[in-house]
Design a protein around this motif. Structure first.
Motif, PDB file in Angstrom:
ATOM      1  N   ASP A   9      32.918  23.837  41.741  1.00 47.64           N
ATOM      2  CA  ASP A   9      32.168  24.921  41.086  1.00 47.64           C
ATOM      3  C   ASP A   9      31.552  24.440  39.765  1.00 47.64           C
ATOM      4  O   ASP A   9      30.386  24.736  39.460  1.00 47.64           O
ATOM      5  N   ILE A  10      32.327  23.702  39.003  1.00 47.27           N
ATOM      6  CA  ILE A  10      31.835  23.197  37.714  1.00 47.27           C
ATOM      7  C   ILE A  10      30.717  22.184  37.933  1.00 47.27           C
ATOM      8  O   ILE A  10      29.687  22.197  37.240  1.00 47.27           O
ATOM      9  N   ALA A  11      30.911  21.303  38.922  1.00 46.38           N
ATOM     10  CA  ALA A  11      29.882  20.306  39.233  1.00 46.38           C
ATOM     11  C   ALA A  11      28.576  20.977  39.635  1.00 46.38           C
ATOM     12  O   ALA A  11      27.485  20.585  39.203  1.00 46.38           O
ATOM     13  N   ASP A  12      28.678  22.021  40.473  1.00 41.70           N
ATOM     14  CA  ASP A  12      27.475  22.739  40.919  1.00 41.70           C
ATOM     15  C   ASP A  12      26.772  23.417  39.748  1.00 41.70           C
ATOM     16  O   ASP A  12      25.535  23.423  39.658  1.00 41.70           O
ATOM     17  N   ALA A  13      27.566  23.974  38.830  1.00 36.88           N
ATOM     18  CA  ALA A  13      26.974  24.673  37.687  1.00 36.88           C
ATOM     19  C   ALA A  13      26.229  23.725  36.761  1.00 36.88           C
ATOM     20  O   ALA A  13      25.228  24.106  36.147  1.00 36.88           O
ATOM     21  N   LEU A  14      26.705  22.489  36.671  1.00 33.33           N
ATOM     22  CA  LEU A  14      26.079  21.516  35.779  1.00 33.33           C
ATOM     23  C   LEU A  14      25.078  20.617  36.484  1.00 33.33           C
ATOM     24  O   LEU A  14      24.345  19.864  35.822  1.00 33.33           O
ATOM     25  N   GLY A  15      25.078  20.646  37.811  1.00 30.98           N
ATOM     26  CA  GLY A  15      24.167  19.783  38.555  1.00 30.98           C
ATOM     27  C   GLY A  15      24.562  18.321  38.495  1.00 30.98           C
ATOM     28  O   GLY A  15      23.700  17.436  38.465  1.00 30.98           O
ATOM     29  N   ILE A  16      25.867  18.054  38.440  1.00 30.79           N
ATOM     30  CA  ILE A  16      26.368  16.676  38.403  1.00 30.79           C
ATOM     31  C   ILE A  16      27.368  16.487  39.544  1.00 30.79           C
ATOM     32  O   ILE A  16      27.699  17.443  40.257  1.00 30.79           O
ATOM     33  N   ALA A  43      33.860  23.912  31.779  1.00 31.71           N
ATOM     34  CA  ALA A  43      35.082  24.261  32.498  1.00 31.71           C
ATOM     35  C   ALA A  43      35.812  25.407  31.805  1.00 31.71           C
ATOM     36  O   ALA A  43      36.273  26.354  32.463  1.00 31.71           O
ATOM     37  N   MET A  44      35.908  25.351  30.479  1.00 32.23           N
ATOM     38  CA  MET A  44      36.576  26.424  29.744  1.00 32.23           C
ATOM     39  C   MET A  44      35.764  27.713  29.786  1.00 32.23           C
ATOM     40  O   MET A  44      36.311  28.809  29.909  1.00 32.23           O
ATOM     41  N   GLU A  45      34.454  27.554  29.734  1.00 30.32           N
ATOM     42  CA  GLU A  45      33.562  28.719  29.806  1.00 30.32           C
ATOM     43  C   GLU A  45      33.726  29.456  31.138  1.00 30.32           C
ATOM     44  O   GLU A  45      33.703  30.686  31.201  1.00 30.32           O
ATOM     45  N   MET A  46      33.928  28.684  32.218  1.00 27.69           N
ATOM     46  CA  MET A  46      34.072  29.271  33.557  1.00 27.69           C
ATOM     47  C   MET A  46      35.501  29.711  33.859  1.00 27.69           C
ATOM     48  O   MET A  46      35.767  30.289  34.906  1.00 27.69           O
ATOM     49  N   GLY A  47      36.430  29.400  32.946  1.00 26.65           N
ATOM     50  CA  GLY A  47      37.805  29.845  33.134  1.00 26.65           C
ATOM     51  C   GLY A  47      38.651  28.915  33.977  1.00 26.65           C
ATOM     52  O   GLY A  47      39.638  29.339  34.575  1.00 26.65           O
TER      53      GLY A  47
END
Length: 357
Positions: A9-16, A43-47
């Protein structure tokens, strides 16, 4: 989005890539500071809840750490050895101390003398009252390690005794990756037709030596090759107390003289064992790499300047220092965490001792 945030999820949000996010969160591998900070903040922003270590991104300026008696708190470093510039930990300690200061901790060093080790006595210079946590380097005595763990303080072992015999310490443990480089090295040697490979090093000296030997055996097994006993020198001279380096070199020379022949390659538990082996072989009239290849571990300063220069496995000491602080500070802040074991990245470096430039 699912309730539980994942690395993907974090990777998708950042495009990395997922791998980049994993490296940042688990503090493995090498990333630019800007990339790591970006990942941790997202990561912290997304919980995201599954951090394996405390992050520097969770506050702008850590408050001064305070010990139970109200003084500025120390991190105590326990060691049985003199950590000179040739030891991998010398660079690591610079990073360790610098990162600790960012959290408001000072570092006090306590050399455990042989009589203190034998008597199971904590150094008189140590003050529990002003200490927030303990980091242990080159402390490989299982019973003494248990005494340190019984002090009621957070403890981190940077390498440890060989846990297969005495069990792991009740503490967090940090090691370098002792497997990947050896797997890669054995694979390359087999590709070059070098299939008679031996191992030199006191296997039960510490967990890292044990893991390096186990990696050698696993790699040989995967290539369907034997690990001939005559090519494996795995012990040390029997003596009261810990044998001195000179005694180990004498023991090693005796063992090498008894070899019926040389293997194609010797993998050594660290660079100092490899350098001793090189000197003994040269004294016996052998040529390296013509008669036998040598590989060490640590990438010490000596490995670069000895002739021939030594193929070895580089320890990323800065990453180890950073990881050590993350493990110890997170343990101080959350003592109820399960004990954790972390391995940091290493890199195989080919040099002249294996006919590489």
């Amino acid at each position: 989005m699912a309730d539980r945030v994942t690395i993907q999820d974090i990777a998708d949000a950042l495009g990395i890539s997922r791998n980049t996010v994993s490296k940042a969160i688990n503090n493995t591998g090498i990333l630019a500071d800007a990339t790591r900070d970006k990942v941790l903040k997202k990561a912290m922003e997304m919980g995201y809840k599954q951090f394996s270590y405390i992050t520097l991104a969770d506050s702008t300026k850590p408050a001064l750490a305070i010990s139970p008696n109200g003084d500025a708190a120390e991190i105590a470093l326990f060691t049985t050895s003199f950590l000179g510039n040739s030891h991998f930990s010398s660079t690591m300690l610079d990073k360790f101390q610098n990162e600790l200061s960012g959290f408001g901790y000072s570092l006090s060093m306590h050399r455990i003398r042989s009589e203190e080790l034998k008597a199971r006595r904590i150094p008189s210079s140590f003050s529990k009252e002003r200490t927030a946590g303990i980091a242990c380097i080159e402390l490989f005595d299982p019973e003494y390690s248990r005494i340190v763990c019984s002090l009621g303080l957070p403890v981190l072992f940077i390498d440890s005794h060989a846990v297969c015999m005495d069990g792991p310490p009740e503490a967090d443990c940090l090691y370098m990756d002792n497997q990947t480089g050896i797997y890669q090295f054995v694979h390359e040697m087999v590709r070059r037709g070098k299939k008679k490979i031996g191992f030199i090093g006191e296997v039960m000296h510490c967990q890292s030596f044990y893991e390096r030997y186990a990696a050698y055996r696993d790699a040989m097994h995967l290539h369907k090759l034997p690990c001939p006993e005559e090519y494996c020198i795995l012990e040390n001279k029997k003596s009261e107390g810990r044998p001195y380096p000179e005694e180990y070199k004498e023991y090693l020379e005796e063992c090498i003289k008894k070899l019926p022949s040389l293997p194609d390659v010797f993998i050594c538990a660290n660079d100092f064992v490899a350098i001793d082996t090189m000197q003994i072989l040269k004294k016996a009239g052998y040529s390296i790499p013509k008669d036998v290849y040598l590989c060490g571990f640590d990438d010490s300063q000596e490995s670069k300047i000895i002739t021939p220069s030594l193929t070895t496995i580089h320890i990323h000491s800065q990453i180890m220092g950073y990881s050590a602080v993350q493990l110890l500070v997170s343990r101080i802040r959350e003592p109820s965490l399960n004990y954790r074991t972390m391995h940091t990245e290493t890199s195989l470096i080919y040099r002249e001792s294996t006919e590489d430039e």
